[in-house]
Design an enzyme around this catalytic site. Sequence first.
Site: not given
Ligand code: PLP
Length: 413
Positions: A129, A206, A209, A232, A370
Amino acid sequence: MGIEQLVFDVEKVRQEFPILNTKVRGNKRLVYFDNAATTQRPRRVIETVKEFYERYNSNVHRGAHWLSDLATKMYEDARKTVKEFLNARSEREIVFVRGTTEGINLIATSFSRGLLKEGDEIIVTEMEHHSNIVPWQLVAQQTGAKLKVIPINDRGELVLEKLKDLITERTKLISVVHVSNSLGTINPVKEIIELAHQAGIPVVVDGAQAVAHIPVDVQALDCDFYVFSGHKIYGPTGIGVVYGKEKWLDKMPPYQGGGDMIKEVTFEKTTYNELPYKFEAGTPNIAGAIGLAEALKWFKQFDINAVHEHENELVKYATELLKQIGGIRIIGEANNKTAVVSFIADGVHPHDIGTGLDMEGVAIRTGHHCTQPVMCHFGIMATARASFAIYNTKEEVEIFVSALKKVLKFFRQ
Ligand code: PLP
């Protein structure tokens, strides 16, 4: 584990989510398949946040009165709940942040101050992401460090053999997504961590998900950092968590300066608070942390393997039905995947698919999610993405697929 433990009643679960009864677009039943963007909240979480503001609201760690003591206890209990959820060793390893994005920025920024220098290397993957790419690019620009990338194959899996070649004596950190938000791939993070640790390299995971879909145990993984967002996993927005091993958090300087993160301030010198407060400058999202803890307690009542199994069934069913429609290409066909089905359709732009489905009451996400490097790998600009949660059903998959057929027919004729 007995079969009874592996089964849960989806209809009962659905009743706990008031928003799922919402009618959209002219009294149509809402089919919510945008869970990778944000999940919905069960009544318990909504009530907990409301109750906090109605009965307990006060600032924390400034304990001059009854309410403040109570709010502090609730906030610190929330930290304990997160610690137990991740199986961390101590609450000192749990830092509350706004979400995954802020969490990775915290780690990148703080790590770069003192632990990164010119010529050092950071490894990420092609399926990250943007929030696990851009913070590292920013610190690379500031320090002169370099970003290296583990590639993916055409099924959307990491080409892990390349990692050995990428690691050098200049590698200072590896940051990798546990579950891809645009492909659904579950990465072999334990294997990556083992490899990295052989070379003494810390690993950031990270988990945005992952936490709501697969079991996560930070001690079993032995990761150095783990980051996730509350929204999430059925919790509030604006709250998230950085888990960090004490040995790293101790070495890293504060991310932000301000109240609560200090021991003593003079104009000559400031000393910092102990962990985890060193990383929590200013008034935190108290209600958010308490709401997150409630979400985690709610979620823990289900067997995560049953949840995973249920969501896998939905992924398999949706994939099978989509493949029966002509001219559909699934993006992300990893052997090990969860909760996400990304696809493109011949002759119809993903945005048109999204808009058309919305008119039928089906909420999905379209775009690059993203993850522009993933789109670049597949030579596309965008996908349509259906992403599932504990409360979704096969019947909803059927509604989604028949709405999709209608949309494709409209745009293709
Ligand atoms: N990392 C992953 C894999 C994501 O799917 C997301 C959000 O969709 C993020 C990071 C960023 O999360 P947040 O927008 O809650 O900070």
